[in-house]
Enzyme design. Structure first.
Site, PDB file in Angstrom:
ATOM      1  N   GLU A  58      -2.962   1.087   1.881  1.00 33.95           N
ATOM      2  CA  GLU A  58      -3.257   0.220   0.687  1.00 33.95           C
ATOM      3  C   GLU A  58      -3.382  -1.193   1.178  1.00 33.95           C
ATOM      4  OE1 GLU A  58      -3.403   1.285  -2.367  1.00 33.95           O
ATOM      5  OE2 GLU A  58      -2.722   3.235  -2.425  1.00 33.95           O
ATOM      6  N   GLY A  95      -0.376  -3.431   3.351  1.00 32.81           N
ATOM      7  CA  GLY A  95      -0.440  -4.718   3.919  1.00 32.81           C
ATOM      8  C   GLY A  95      -1.698  -5.334   3.951  1.00 32.81           C
ATOM      9  N   SER A  96      -2.167  -5.969   4.992  1.00 33.65           N
ATOM     10  CA  SER A  96      -3.378  -6.780   5.148  1.00 33.65           C
ATOM     11  C   SER A  96      -4.364  -5.904   5.655  1.00 33.65           C
ATOM     12  CB  SER A  96      -3.172  -7.952   5.964  1.00 33.65           C
ATOM     13  OG  SER A  96      -3.064  -7.386   7.549  1.00 33.65           O
ATOM     14  N   GLY A 106      -4.144  -2.859   8.644  1.00 34.43           N
ATOM     15  CA  GLY A 106      -4.531  -1.485   8.148  1.00 34.43           C
ATOM     16  C   GLY A 106      -5.731  -0.819   8.837  1.00 34.43           C
TER      17      GLY A 106
END
Length: 510
Positions: free
Chosen positions: A264, A242-243, A247
């Site tokens: 990721e 995600g963003s 994260g």
């Protein structure tokens, strides 16, 4: 709009379940909601949601499932994943239809994502017979020194809307063959494909005596469920996509309990086009990388560095290509660009365009919202903006079909510009000069986890490790030895002699 019921669980009191614990379906104690399709903004279904107690039950069940699943021989675990792959092949069309409905992808991209899941199953089945450890030469006589890999536990997966099946499959298919169970929090935008993914595993496990039901669990919910998932000590690994902001929160939460996190996150990817490049091939790669999935891939092309001597020609050709793009309902034959996911995505795109112009940029084409003949979703004309340099807006990733073009004079300058952003996921160079390709892929070249030559930034294969550096999070999924992230390493020493020599030649008590 009709749903492909063949891959979905049954309704519970008029709603799809918000919690799946193996074959046990629960509406959930969270607030029911109606996700809306980006195609037309209309509700797709009523879906339940997990409460914190539901999450607790799911993690408990997954933890118990792991206790027995870890003892099943790895090739047998691979057999379960093979059965999952067979079911996915059988229902590829229905699964792709759900991805298009919930994520707004054109059918070709949705089918490609399901194929990625199938490929991941095949890859994981092979891995199930290759979970190799090491035999190490011991310095002590009549001793064996071994390095072995053991199942890790129940693992948590948090995924985003843009690849609602593939990202989970990267983690789940490898996790299952490694002896782990999976607790998955999908995006609230894409709950139906998540339920369908779980349904494939549930059906495969139902006819597989060694597989405990709760090796697969799904908990649909909001940020509170994601935060609780990340904080739970029963989950030794959290894989989150995600963003960057999300994260960072996951990393801190998991780090505080000394767990593992596989992140990721943002992309903000770049391509360099040199004077020796095959422009016909480069243009095709640029267009797909920049506008595919309406620019909503983590590997989408955001920044294009073009040698000054060919910049005008290349931008002119790109403008022509953009003018020919068919934009609209992704289910319509011939459409290449579907919708943005929602209204806030459009607002962020417009804010980035305004910032680019304020920082000296010139909009070559695009950026407008399409209304005539378009469904009621959020449809935009992909934009190209020529920038005088790499200004602050280029440091940010905007999840939209927004391409910035910057000219350069020397290759070293272009590589430095490419690397001079917080993110480090995917990168590419188009060149016919082997020396330029070597510089780009060498130790002083691209600092990204993916560095391509004469292909675009998006469209990675499952055989190679996927992920990036810096704000991208450092995680790697699929490919190579990524299976090791889902296992724990144990060093074992076996003394088969009748004496007790110590390491390093230490003499004790003599």
């Amino acid at each position: 709009m009709p749903l492909p019921d063949a891959v979905l669980p049954s309704l519970l009191h008029g709603a799809f379940p918000g919690v799946m614990i193996g074959d046990k379906a629960i509406v959930g104690h969270g607030h029911r909601f109606e996700p809306r399709s980006p195609i037309d903004g209309q509700p797709t279904a009523q879906v339940g949601a997990a409460g914190l107690d539901d999450l607790d039950h799911a993690i408990d069940a997954a933890d118990d499932a792991h206790a027995s699943w870890r003892t099943v021989p790895a090739p047998r675990r691979g057999e379960l994943v093979r059965r999952v792959g067979d079911l996915v092949r059988r229902h590829k069309a229905e699964l792709a239809e759900l991805i298009t409905l919930e994520a707004g992808k054109i059918p070709a991209e949705s089918a490609g994502e399901v194929q990625e899941w199938i490929d991941m199953c095949d890859f994981a089945v092979g891995v199930s017979r290759q979970l190799h450890g090491l035999t190490i030469a011991s310095e002590r006589p009549e001793h064996q020194l071994l390095e072995q890999w053991r199942p890790l536990g129940a693992i948590g997966v948090i995924s985003a809307f843009n690849f609602p099946a593939a990202v989970w499959a990267w983690n789940a298919m490898l996790g299952l063959v490694c002896g782990d169970s999976i607790v998955w929090k999908p995006s609230e935008q894409t709950p139906l494909i998540a339920l369908a993914c779980h349904e494939m595993v549930r059906r495969a496990a139902a006819g597989f005596d060694e597989a405990p039901s709760a090796i697969s669990c799904v908990v649909i919910g909001g940020a509170d469920i994601g935060a609780a998932l990340a904080a739970d000590e029963r989950l030794p690994l959290i894989s989150a996509t995600g963003s960057v902001a999300m994260g960072r929160k996951v990393a801190v939460t998991v780090g505080e309990r000394l767990g593992r996190s596989l992140l990721e996150l943002g992309g903000n990817n770049a391509m360099i086009v040199t004077p020796s490049a095959d422009l016909e091939m480069a243009i095709r790669a640029i267009v797909f990388s920049a506008v595919g999935t309406c620019g909503q891939r983590c590997t989408s092309l955001r920044r294009l560095f073009v040698h000054r001597s060919i910049a005008d020609k290349l931008v002119g050709r790109l403008e022509q290509a953009y003018a020919s793009l068919s934009i609209g309902d992704p289910r319509t034959p011939g459409v290449l660009v579907g919708p943005l996911v929602n209204e806030p995505a459009y607002e962020r795109m417009q804010a980035s365009l305004r910032a680019a112009v304020a920082q000296g940029g010139k909009v070559v084409c695009g950026g407008e919202r399409l209304t005539a003949g378009a469904p009621s979703g959020v449809y935009v004309q992909p934009a190209i903006v020529r920038m005088p340099e790499q200004t602050p807006i280029l440091q940010e990733e905007t999840f939209a079909p927004l391409l910035y073009v910057v000219e350069y004079d020397e290759l070293e300058e272009a590589i430095e510009l490419q690397n001079d952003v917080p993110q480090g996921l995917s990168s590419a160079i188009f060149t016919s000069d082997v020396r330029e390709a070597g510089r780009f892929t060498g130790p002083a070249g691209s600092d990204c986890g993916i560095s391509n030559v004469n292909i675009g930034t998006s469209g990675a294969e499952i055989g190679g490790a996927f992920g990036g550096e810096k704000d991208t999070g450092g995680g790697r999924e699929s490919g190579s030895d990524s299976w090791k992230q889902y296992m724990r390493r144990a060093t074992t020493t076996i003394n088969y002699g009748s004496t007790l020599p110590l390491a390093q030649g230490i003499k004790f008590g003599e």
